[in-house]
Write an enzyme that holds these catalytic residues in place. Structure first.
Site, PDB file in Angstrom:
ATOM      1  CE  LYS A 188     -50.934  49.984 -20.839  1.00 37.26           C
ATOM      2  NZ  LYS A 188     -50.322  50.951 -21.948  1.00 37.26           N
ATOM      3  CD  GLU A 263     -54.249  34.694 -27.677  1.00 29.87           C
ATOM      4  OE1 GLU A 263     -53.611  34.537 -28.456  1.00 29.87           O
ATOM      5  OE2 GLU A 263     -55.099  33.901 -27.077  1.00 29.87           O
ATOM      6  CB  CYS A 297     -49.755  38.216 -33.354  1.00 28.72           C
ATOM      7  SG  CYS A 297     -51.425  37.815 -33.451  1.00 28.72           S
ATOM      8  CD  GLU A 393     -44.231  38.975 -33.461  1.00 26.30           C
ATOM      9  OE1 GLU A 393     -43.624  39.292 -32.061  1.00 26.30           O
ATOM     10  OE2 GLU A 393     -45.043  38.820 -33.686  1.00 26.30           O
TER      11      GLU A 393
HETATM   12  P1  NAD Z   1     -45.821  45.270 -26.123  1.00 24.13           P
HETATM   13  O1  NAD Z   1     -45.714  43.891 -25.371  1.00 24.13           O
HETATM   14  O2  NAD Z   1     -44.806  46.205 -26.252  1.00 24.13           O
HETATM   15  O3  NAD Z   1     -47.162  46.231 -25.413  1.00 24.13           O
HETATM   16  C1  NAD Z   1     -48.359  45.390 -25.432  1.00 24.13           C
HETATM   17  C2  NAD Z   1     -49.037  46.265 -24.277  1.00 24.13           C
HETATM   18  O4  NAD Z   1     -48.205  45.937 -23.035  1.00 24.13           O
HETATM   19  C3  NAD Z   1     -48.971  47.818 -24.315  1.00 24.13           C
HETATM   20  O5  NAD Z   1     -50.598  48.195 -23.830  1.00 24.13           O
HETATM   21  C4  NAD Z   1     -48.232  48.193 -23.502  1.00 24.13           C
HETATM   22  O6  NAD Z   1     -48.170  49.658 -22.898  1.00 24.13           O
HETATM   23  C5  NAD Z   1     -48.098  47.159 -22.341  1.00 24.13           C
HETATM   24  N1  NAD Z   1     -46.742  47.181 -21.759  1.00 24.13           N
HETATM   25  C6  NAD Z   1     -45.553  47.417 -21.782  1.00 24.13           C
HETATM   26  N2  NAD Z   1     -44.751  47.150 -21.130  1.00 24.13           N
HETATM   27  C7  NAD Z   1     -45.335  46.700 -19.807  1.00 24.13           C
HETATM   28  C8  NAD Z   1     -45.119  46.305 -18.440  1.00 24.13           C
HETATM   29  N3  NAD Z   1     -43.869  46.480 -18.167  1.00 24.13           N
HETATM   30  N4  NAD Z   1     -46.093  45.973 -17.820  1.00 24.13           N
HETATM   31  C9  NAD Z   1     -47.262  45.929 -18.287  1.00 24.13           C
HETATM   32  N5  NAD Z   1     -47.751  46.241 -19.486  1.00 24.13           N
HETATM   33  C10 NAD Z   1     -46.700  46.634 -20.493  1.00 24.13           C
HETATM   34  O7  NAD Z   1     -46.467  44.863 -27.813  1.00 24.13           O
HETATM   35  P2  NAD Z   1     -46.907  45.740 -28.850  1.00 24.13           P
HETATM   36  O8  NAD Z   1     -45.654  46.360 -29.363  1.00 24.13           O
HETATM   37  O9  NAD Z   1     -47.917  46.801 -28.362  1.00 24.13           O
HETATM   38  O10 NAD Z   1     -47.684  44.689 -29.900  1.00 24.13           O
HETATM   39  C11 NAD Z   1     -46.525  43.990 -30.791  1.00 24.13           C
HETATM   40  C12 NAD Z   1     -46.507  42.551 -30.086  1.00 24.13           C
HETATM   41  O11 NAD Z   1     -48.083  42.036 -29.763  1.00 24.13           O
HETATM   42  C13 NAD Z   1     -46.050  41.638 -30.929  1.00 24.13           C
HETATM   43  O12 NAD Z   1     -45.104  40.534 -30.452  1.00 24.13           O
HETATM   44  C14 NAD Z   1     -47.403  40.761 -31.343  1.00 24.13           C
HETATM   45  O13 NAD Z   1     -46.976  39.636 -32.147  1.00 24.13           O
HETATM   46  C15 NAD Z   1     -48.092  40.615 -30.339  1.00 24.13           C
HETATM   47  N6  NAD Z   1     -49.636  40.484 -30.724  1.00 24.13           N
HETATM   48  C16 NAD Z   1     -50.155  39.142 -30.150  1.00 24.13           C
HETATM   49  C17 NAD Z   1     -51.468  38.735 -30.721  1.00 24.13           C
HETATM   50  C18 NAD Z   1     -51.719  37.488 -30.177  1.00 24.13           C
HETATM   51  O14 NAD Z   1     -53.276  37.492 -30.430  1.00 24.13           O
HETATM   52  N7  NAD Z   1     -51.195  36.653 -30.186  1.00 24.13           N
HETATM   53  C19 NAD Z   1     -52.236  39.755 -31.273  1.00 24.13           C
HETATM   54  C20 NAD Z   1     -51.614  41.193 -31.400  1.00 24.13           C
HETATM   55  C21 NAD Z   1     -50.346  41.282 -31.135  1.00 24.13           C
END
Ligand code: NAD
Length: 447
Positions: A188, A263, A297, A393
């Site tokens: 997804k 992650e 991140c 963050e």
């Molecule tokens: P997000 O948590 O909003 O979304 C991530 C994914 O989860 C998307 O595909 C989103 O559609 C899905 N999602 C949203 N709500 C959901 C739910 N209720 N149930 C299941 N899936 C759901 O994050 P984002 O805005 O896409 O990305 C930014 C965040 O990701 C930041 O906090 C960043 O630090 C983190 N990140 C971490 C790493 C790592 O390797 N640690 C790498 C990249 C990004």
């Protein structure tokens, strides 16, 4: 000015289930916008729970009855190597899709993310025929000698949920090891950037990965993501994204004893000691603060600098911000692209306001650019570790410089955070680097 865009092909903006393109069963779609122009890119099929059911069933069928988990590891390795080659050959296309959907610099993806994604496939291709267990001697049973052995088996169906900031790379990190082991998957991608993942699926098929091994369900997080995260047909969830959603996924998985890998976010400290070679380090410090507009991140936006050099570090960051060329992600002269969407831009501007309100000293930046698109200036504050902008963050190009006096204080400040993803140390003293590395409560340290 808008640079000439390289030619690129949009993948079918549909679900991909069992090797076939499909609309959502109820025909729903969501719109994907170009953050540099605010124009519509395309409408993408929005998977609903029934579509996620179909995708999980296809992955399950392939896992239970198909060839992927049964062919030899060497055979899987050959196909994954081919996938790596195709990803490399398609780098311009994949990078263009990422630039057009989430504003990342085209050039950065061509030389960075996409080759790294290919590398992940090549790396795990090499592991596919080297999955070994171990043997252990057990206590004798009377006169009989006994031993036990471990056998590693593919787990089953992986549910992979990815964020928008490095879509192909993070999908590759999740898929390559799972596929090497013989698992199948449902992915997804994030709604802000799903096209490059759909293109990746086309490349995997072209490499020879059988239908049903990799299924893609673009859709909204709270609908498609939530349906996947709680689906009883999934054996493991691998999630990369925000701590807020990660927490929900972890607690839902607890009810079903499902395996989960998370992650999540970060607020990494950069520890800059008095003996750092600033001429060399400054470009890394600026990159840690502003690369990909801070939407990383592992961004190092808590800049902890020794009091004797803090003014030099501030000047270096202010100069780097002044040199930044913020613009069209396709323009080879741009050094910063856009923020992914209006909501994320608002969040960054809100944090900048909070910085002002809490008394941090704004040294440069702080504004949205007066043009179409979600462009924001690289921003530097001087402040303290207890400010909201230093604790939370922001996911934007906003650095807070904090001064310290002793190594103990630097370590204490670095560890005073709810995050623990990574940290960076700038010093010429290797023994200090080794000592401090051990004292930092983070997963990864870059020296
Ligand atoms: P997000 O948590 O909003 O979304 C991530 C994914 O989860 C998307 O595909 C989103 O559609 C899905 N999602 C949203 N709500 C959901 C739910 N209720 N149930 C299941 N899936 C759901 O994050 P984002 O805005 O896409 O990305 C930014 C965040 O990701 C930041 O906090 C960043 O630090 C983190 N990140 C971490 C790493 C790592 O390797 N640690 C790498 C990249 C990004």
């Amino acid at each position: 000015m808008t640079a000439t865009r390289p030619h690129y092909d949009l993948p079918e903006p549909t679900l991909r289930i069992g090797g076939h393109h499909a609309d959502a069963r109820d025909g729903r779609t969501y719109d994907s916008y170009n953050p540099a122009t605010e124009e519509l890119v395309t409408s993408v099929a929005a998977a609903q729970p029934a579509d996620v059911d179909d995708a999980v069933a296809a992955a399950r069928r392939q896992f239970e009855e198909g060839e992927w988990s049964r062919i030899s590891g060497a055979e899987r390795g050959k196909i994954l190597s081919r996938a790596a080659d195709l990803i490399e050959q398609d780098a311009q296309n994949l990078a263009a899709l990422e630039a057009i959907e989430m504003g990342k610099l085209f050039h950065d993806s061509v030389v960075g993310d996409i080759p790294a994604a290919a590398q992940a496939f090549r790396h795990f291709a090499g592991w596919a025929d080297k999955v070994t267990g171990s043997t252990a001697l057990l206590p004798d049973f009377g006169p009989q000698r006994r031993f036990g052995y471990t056998l590693r088996q593919p787990l089953g169906v992986l549910g992979a949920i990815t964020p928008w900031n490095n879509p192909v790379l993070i999908a590759a990190w999740k898929l390559a090891p799972a596929l090497a082991a013989g698992c199948t998957a449902v992915v997804k991608p994030a709604e802000d950037a799903s096209l490059s993942t759909l293109r990746l699926a086309e490349l995997l098929t072209a490499a020879g990965i059988p239908d049903g091994v990799v299924n893609i369900v673009p859709g909204l997080g709270e609908v498609a993501g939530a349906a996947l995260a709680t689906h009883p047909g999934i054996d493991k969830i691998s999630f990369t994204g925000s701590p807020r959603v990660g927490r929900q996924i972890q607690s839902l998985a607890g009810d079903t004893f499902r395996k989960v890998t998370l992650e999540l976010g970060g607020k990494a400290p950069q520890l800059i000691f008095a003996d750092a070679d600033l001429e060399q380090s400054m470009s890394w410090i600026a990159m840690g603060s502003f690369y990909h507009q801070g939407q990383v991140c592992a961004a190092g936006t808590r800049v902890l600098a020794h009091e004797s050099i803090v003014e030099d570090v501030i000047q270096g960051l202010v100069d780097a911000a002044a040199r930044a060329r913020i613009g069209d992600p396709f323009d080879p002269d741009s050094t910063m692209g856009t923020i992914v969407n209006a909501k994320q831009l608002d969040q960054i501007l809100r944090y900048i306001d909070i910085g002002h309100t809490e008394g941090a000293d704004l040294l440069t930046g702080g504004h949205r650019l007066d043009r179409a698109g979600y462009f924001v200036e690289p921003t530097v504050f001087r402040g303290t570790n207890d400010l909201t902008i230093a604790r939370e963050e922001i996911f934007g190009p906003v650095a807070t410089v904090i001064s310290f006096t002793t190594t103990e204080e630097a370590v204490r400040l670095a560890n005073t955070t709810k995050y623990g993803l990574n940290a960076m140390i700038h010093t010429r003293d290797l023994s200090r680097a080794l000592t401090v590395t051990e004292q930092l409560r983070v997963g990864t340290v870059w020296v």
